[in-house]
Design a protein around this motif. Sequence first.
Motif, PDB file in Angstrom:
ATOM      1  N   GLN A   1      26.415   8.554   0.584  1.00  0.00           N
ATOM      2  CA  GLN A   1      25.355   7.838  -0.117  1.00  0.00           C
ATOM      3  C   GLN A   1      25.659   6.352  -0.135  1.00  0.00           C
ATOM      4  OE1 GLN A   1      22.664   9.642  -1.346  1.00  0.00           O
ATOM      5  NE2 GLN A   1      21.637   7.692  -1.667  1.00  0.00           N
ATOM      6  N   TYR A   2      24.693   5.541   0.287  1.00  0.00           N
ATOM      7  CA  TYR A   2      24.891   4.087   0.371  1.00  0.00           C
ATOM      8  C   TYR A   2      24.042   3.347  -0.659  1.00  0.00           C
ATOM      9  CZ  TYR A   2      25.223  -0.594   2.367  1.00  0.00           C
ATOM     10  OH  TYR A   2      25.444  -1.933   2.543  1.00  0.00           O
ATOM     11  N   SER A   3      22.787   3.751  -0.816  1.00  0.00           N
ATOM     12  CA  SER A   3      21.905   3.064  -1.760  1.00  0.00           C
ATOM     13  C   SER A   3      21.033   4.094  -2.484  1.00  0.00           C
ATOM     14  CB  SER A   3      21.052   2.023  -1.031  1.00  0.00           C
ATOM     15  OG  SER A   3      20.336   2.617   0.048  1.00  0.00           O
ATOM     16  N   GLY A   4      19.769   4.199  -2.125  1.00  0.00           N
ATOM     17  CA  GLY A   4      18.905   5.183  -2.754  1.00  0.00           C
ATOM     18  C   GLY A   4      17.547   5.202  -2.074  1.00  0.00           C
ATOM     19  N   THR A   5      16.782   6.230  -2.357  1.00  0.00           N
ATOM     20  CA  THR A   5      15.429   6.308  -1.818  1.00  0.00           C
ATOM     21  C   THR A   5      14.566   5.210  -2.399  1.00  0.00           C
ATOM     22  OG1 THR A   5      15.699   8.716  -1.816  1.00  0.00           O
ATOM     23  CG2 THR A   5      13.497   7.871  -1.393  1.00  0.00           C
ATOM     24  N   GLY A   6      14.777   4.920  -3.700  1.00  0.00           N
ATOM     25  CA  GLY A   6      13.941   3.931  -4.360  1.00  0.00           C
ATOM     26  C   GLY A   6      12.477   4.308  -4.238  1.00  0.00           C
ATOM     27  N   GLY A   7      11.648   3.316  -3.932  1.00  0.00           N
ATOM     28  CA  GLY A   7      10.219   3.572  -3.818  1.00  0.00           C
ATOM     29  C   GLY A   7       9.723   3.645  -2.387  1.00  0.00           C
ATOM     30  N   GLN A   8      10.628   3.864  -1.426  1.00  0.00           N
ATOM     31  CA  GLN A   8      10.195   3.843  -0.028  1.00  0.00           C
ATOM     32  C   GLN A   8       9.124   4.895   0.255  1.00  0.00           C
ATOM     33  OE1 GLN A   8      12.445   4.583   4.164  1.00  0.00           O
ATOM     34  NE2 GLN A   8      12.935   2.689   3.106  1.00  0.00           N
ATOM     35  N   ALA A   9       9.371   6.128  -0.145  1.00  0.00           N
ATOM     36  CA  ALA A   9       8.376   7.178   0.088  1.00  0.00           C
ATOM     37  C   ALA A   9       7.131   6.951  -0.757  1.00  0.00           C
ATOM     38  CB  ALA A   9       8.988   8.548  -0.207  1.00  0.00           C
ATOM     39  N   ASP A  10       7.315   6.522  -2.005  1.00  0.00           N
ATOM     40  CA  ASP A  10       6.171   6.242  -2.882  1.00  0.00           C
ATOM     41  C   ASP A  10       5.217   5.240  -2.237  1.00  0.00           C
ATOM     42  OD1 ASP A  10       7.330   7.814  -4.858  1.00  0.00           O
ATOM     43  OD2 ASP A  10       8.170   6.112  -5.950  1.00  0.00           O
ATOM     44  N   THR A  11       5.775   4.112  -1.814  1.00  0.00           N
ATOM     45  CA  THR A  11       4.933   3.014  -1.346  1.00  0.00           C
ATOM     46  C   THR A  11       4.366   3.287   0.036  1.00  0.00           C
ATOM     47  OG1 THR A  11       6.899   1.822  -0.557  1.00  0.00           O
ATOM     48  CG2 THR A  11       6.123   1.322  -2.785  1.00  0.00           C
ATOM     49  N   ALA A  12       5.141   3.950   0.900  1.00  0.00           N
ATOM     50  CA  ALA A  12       4.635   4.273   2.238  1.00  0.00           C
ATOM     51  C   ALA A  12       3.447   5.225   2.147  1.00  0.00           C
ATOM     52  CB  ALA A  12       5.748   4.883   3.091  1.00  0.00           C
ATOM     53  N   ARG A  13       3.575   6.245   1.302  1.00  0.00           N
ATOM     54  CA  ARG A  13       2.473   7.201   1.150  1.00  0.00           C
ATOM     55  C   ARG A  13       1.267   6.559   0.477  1.00  0.00           C
ATOM     56  NH1 ARG A  13       6.837  11.633  -0.924  1.00  0.00           N
ATOM     57  NH2 ARG A  13       7.425  12.475   1.120  1.00  0.00           N
ATOM     58  N   GLY A  14       1.523   5.802  -0.578  1.00  0.00           N
ATOM     59  CA  GLY A  14       0.422   5.166  -1.293  1.00  0.00           C
ATOM     60  C   GLY A  14      -0.354   4.194  -0.418  1.00  0.00           C
ATOM     61  N   ALA A  15       0.363   3.402   0.372  1.00  0.00           N
ATOM     62  CA  ALA A  15      -0.301   2.420   1.227  1.00  0.00           C
ATOM     63  C   ALA A  15      -1.183   3.099   2.265  1.00  0.00           C
ATOM     64  CB  ALA A  15       0.740   1.536   1.913  1.00  0.00           C
ATOM     65  N   GLN A  16      -0.690   4.186   2.841  1.00  0.00           N
ATOM     66  CA  GLN A  16      -1.473   4.861   3.880  1.00  0.00           C
ATOM     67  C   GLN A  16      -2.674   5.612   3.312  1.00  0.00           C
ATOM     68  OE1 GLN A  16       1.069   6.695   7.125  1.00  0.00           O
ATOM     69  NE2 GLN A  16       2.666   5.915   5.767  1.00  0.00           N
ATOM     70  N   ASP A  17      -2.621   5.941   2.028  1.00  0.00           N
ATOM     71  CA  ASP A  17      -3.774   6.571   1.384  1.00  0.00           C
ATOM     72  C   ASP A  17      -4.824   5.548   0.971  1.00  0.00           C
ATOM     73  OD1 ASP A  17      -3.112   9.215   1.624  1.00  0.00           O
ATOM     74  OD2 ASP A  17      -2.140   9.360  -0.338  1.00  0.00           O
ATOM     75  N   ALA A  18      -4.423   4.271   0.938  1.00  0.00           N
ATOM     76  CA  ALA A  18      -5.350   3.216   0.525  1.00  0.00           C
ATOM     77  C   ALA A  18      -6.373   2.922   1.621  1.00  0.00           C
ATOM     78  CB  ALA A  18      -4.567   1.945   0.193  1.00  0.00           C
ATOM     79  N   LYS A  19      -7.526   2.462   1.226  1.00  0.00           N
ATOM     80  CA  LYS A  19      -8.540   2.032   2.186  1.00  0.00           C
ATOM     81  C   LYS A  19      -7.983   0.873   3.011  1.00  0.00           C
ATOM     82  CE  LYS A  19     -13.288   0.246   2.473  1.00  0.00           C
ATOM     83  NZ  LYS A  19     -14.463  -0.199   1.680  1.00  0.00           N
ATOM     84  N   ASN A  20      -7.965   1.025   4.328  1.00  0.00           N
ATOM     85  CA  ASN A  20      -7.435   0.017   5.251  1.00  0.00           C
ATOM     86  C   ASN A  20      -5.949  -0.281   5.011  1.00  0.00           C
ATOM     87  OD1 ASN A  20     -10.051  -0.349   6.369  1.00  0.00           O
ATOM     88  ND2 ASN A  20     -10.561  -1.772   4.706  1.00  0.00           N
ATOM     89  N   GLY A  21      -5.226   0.670   4.431  1.00  0.00           N
ATOM     90  CA  GLY A  21      -3.822   0.455   4.127  1.00  0.00           C
ATOM     91  C   GLY A  21      -2.922   0.643   5.342  1.00  0.00           C
ATOM     92  N   LYS A  22      -1.736   0.031   5.278  1.00  0.00           N
ATOM     93  CA  LYS A  22      -0.755   0.115   6.356  1.00  0.00           C
ATOM     94  C   LYS A  22       0.648   0.148   5.768  1.00  0.00           C
ATOM     95  CE  LYS A  22      -2.368  -3.709   8.274  1.00  0.00           C
ATOM     96  NZ  LYS A  22      -3.732  -3.901   7.758  1.00  0.00           N
ATOM     97  N   SER A  23       1.533   0.845   6.465  1.00  0.00           N
ATOM     98  CA  SER A  23       2.934   0.915   6.044  1.00  0.00           C
ATOM     99  C   SER A  23       3.836   0.516   7.209  1.00  0.00           C
ATOM    100  CB  SER A  23       3.269   2.326   5.575  1.00  0.00           C
ATOM    101  OG  SER A  23       4.655   2.471   5.343  1.00  0.00           O
ATOM    102  N   PHE A  24       4.863  -0.269   6.903  1.00  0.00           N
ATOM    103  CA  PHE A  24       5.816  -0.721   7.919  1.00  0.00           C
ATOM    104  C   PHE A  24       7.239  -0.325   7.537  1.00  0.00           C
ATOM    105  CE2 PHE A  24       2.191  -3.507   8.278  1.00  0.00           C
ATOM    106  CZ  PHE A  24       2.044  -3.696   9.640  1.00  0.00           C
ATOM    107  N   ILE A  25       7.979   0.165   8.515  1.00  0.00           N
ATOM    108  CA  ILE A  25       9.414   0.384   8.391  1.00  0.00           C
ATOM    109  C   ILE A  25      10.091  -0.524   9.409  1.00  0.00           C
ATOM    110  CG2 ILE A  25      11.313   2.003   8.774  1.00  0.00           C
ATOM    111  CD1 ILE A  25       9.904   2.566   6.200  1.00  0.00           C
ATOM    112  N   ALA A  26      11.000  -1.374   8.949  1.00  0.00           N
ATOM    113  CA  ALA A  26      11.644  -2.351   9.820  1.00  0.00           C
ATOM    114  C   ALA A  26      13.141  -2.091   9.921  1.00  0.00           C
ATOM    115  CB  ALA A  26      11.393  -3.768   9.301  1.00  0.00           C
TER     116      ALA A  26
END
Length: 445
Positions: free
Chosen positions: A324-349
């Motif tokens: 374990q290095y850090s944590g999930t945090g809100g990565q899954a929360d925000t990625a899913r929420g953004a893609q459910d939004a109208k014209n939403g987009k999610s980026f992983i860099a």
Amino acid sequence: MESMNIITPEEAVNLVKSNDEIVTGLGCSEGRSFMESLHLVADKVENVSVTNCLPMNKFDFMEEKYKDVFFINGWFYSPAVRALHRNGNASFIPNNLHFAATKRLAHKQPSIYVGACSAVDKHGFVSLSMGNTYEKRMMDAADIVILETNKKFPRTFGDVDVHVSDVDYFIEADYEVPELPHVESNEKDKKIGQYIADYIQDGDNLQFGIGGIPNAVAAALYDKKNLGIHTEMLTSEIAKLAQAGVINGSKKTLHKGKIVTTFIMGNQLLYDFVDDNPSVMVLDGNYVNHPSIIAQNDNQVSINTTLEIDLTGQCASESIGPIQYSGTGGQADTARGAQDAKNGKSFIALYSTAMIRNKETGEREERSKIVPFLTPGAVVSLQRNDVDHVVTEYGVAELRGTTVNERVERLIAIAHPKFRNELWQQAKELNIIGGDLDAIYAEQR
């Protein structure tokens, strides 16, 4: 105004009993004076748990000599907790951030909550100041609530007001608000930042965090207009964009004109910006990070980073192999929420490569961070079903709706050129693409 029950840090830690479950605030909200004194009762108690999230300091009670007395439970590891994990007296709490409080409370109730707050105002209220990711929910559930009132902490608005009558004890504190050092963006960061910025339109609503890549994204946004913010973490770069007039929230469909966050962490410029600023709303983490709430923001853009990604899109963002290095945090929360939004987009860099130590030779060697399969034991922080855009310094792979074969092709195209042929070969040999499946199944039987 009701009187405040003020005690010293030493008196506060003497309230701790054996088998207690202590919870402290996230990041800048941790109860520093209390934690600095907790080791003083090490000879009086046993089996005491401290639950924290991204702690900013290393305290004496965390020393190895106290590991038989104090145990750390972490929602998100920082360097200090990683060291404790190696010593055997820390354990990670798997979580998506919006469920951090509710799922933990379904399992265990806190004996004591301790955290930081602003100075009391003329109406008898303090502000939880730097965040309410889980803090108020833990306060409501705790047997004893201790707040460290500090005039150096900004007064913020939202779900952070607490009346003095709802607090059992106050500690008068005078320490500075912890600051994060600024991370300069390198050339890779700037390339990635520009790729992402090219996808962001005037009026979009953003979520991003800290580090070289998010800072580079922010630096590439000064030609945009009317941006909004709905983010778990409010950063110094966001404050700078707001002060420059780039962020005003005028096009937001949820909390129009407001910067919405669940915790604040950065530098003094940020803390001055949020102080007594009614345009900033610090709201409950279960609300801010809930995918169904995020999705109510039209044109929501989520920007996160990962440590490693496989050729089908699985992201390992919080562990190095099984460590374990850090944590999930809100990565899954925000990625899913953004893609459910109208014209939403999610980026992983991520960078295309990293320098990794060879266990056999001891030498560091360059390896691809786009891999045929994740390092054995790695935690999947974001499953491939939830990955949208992947960005390296070599470009953007758009994965929404794609097949595995298409993902392999697109991800290899943004891998470092020196590894592309090898990745193609591995994809074929491992039957990630192509292959006689009937023959494979027959061999397995």
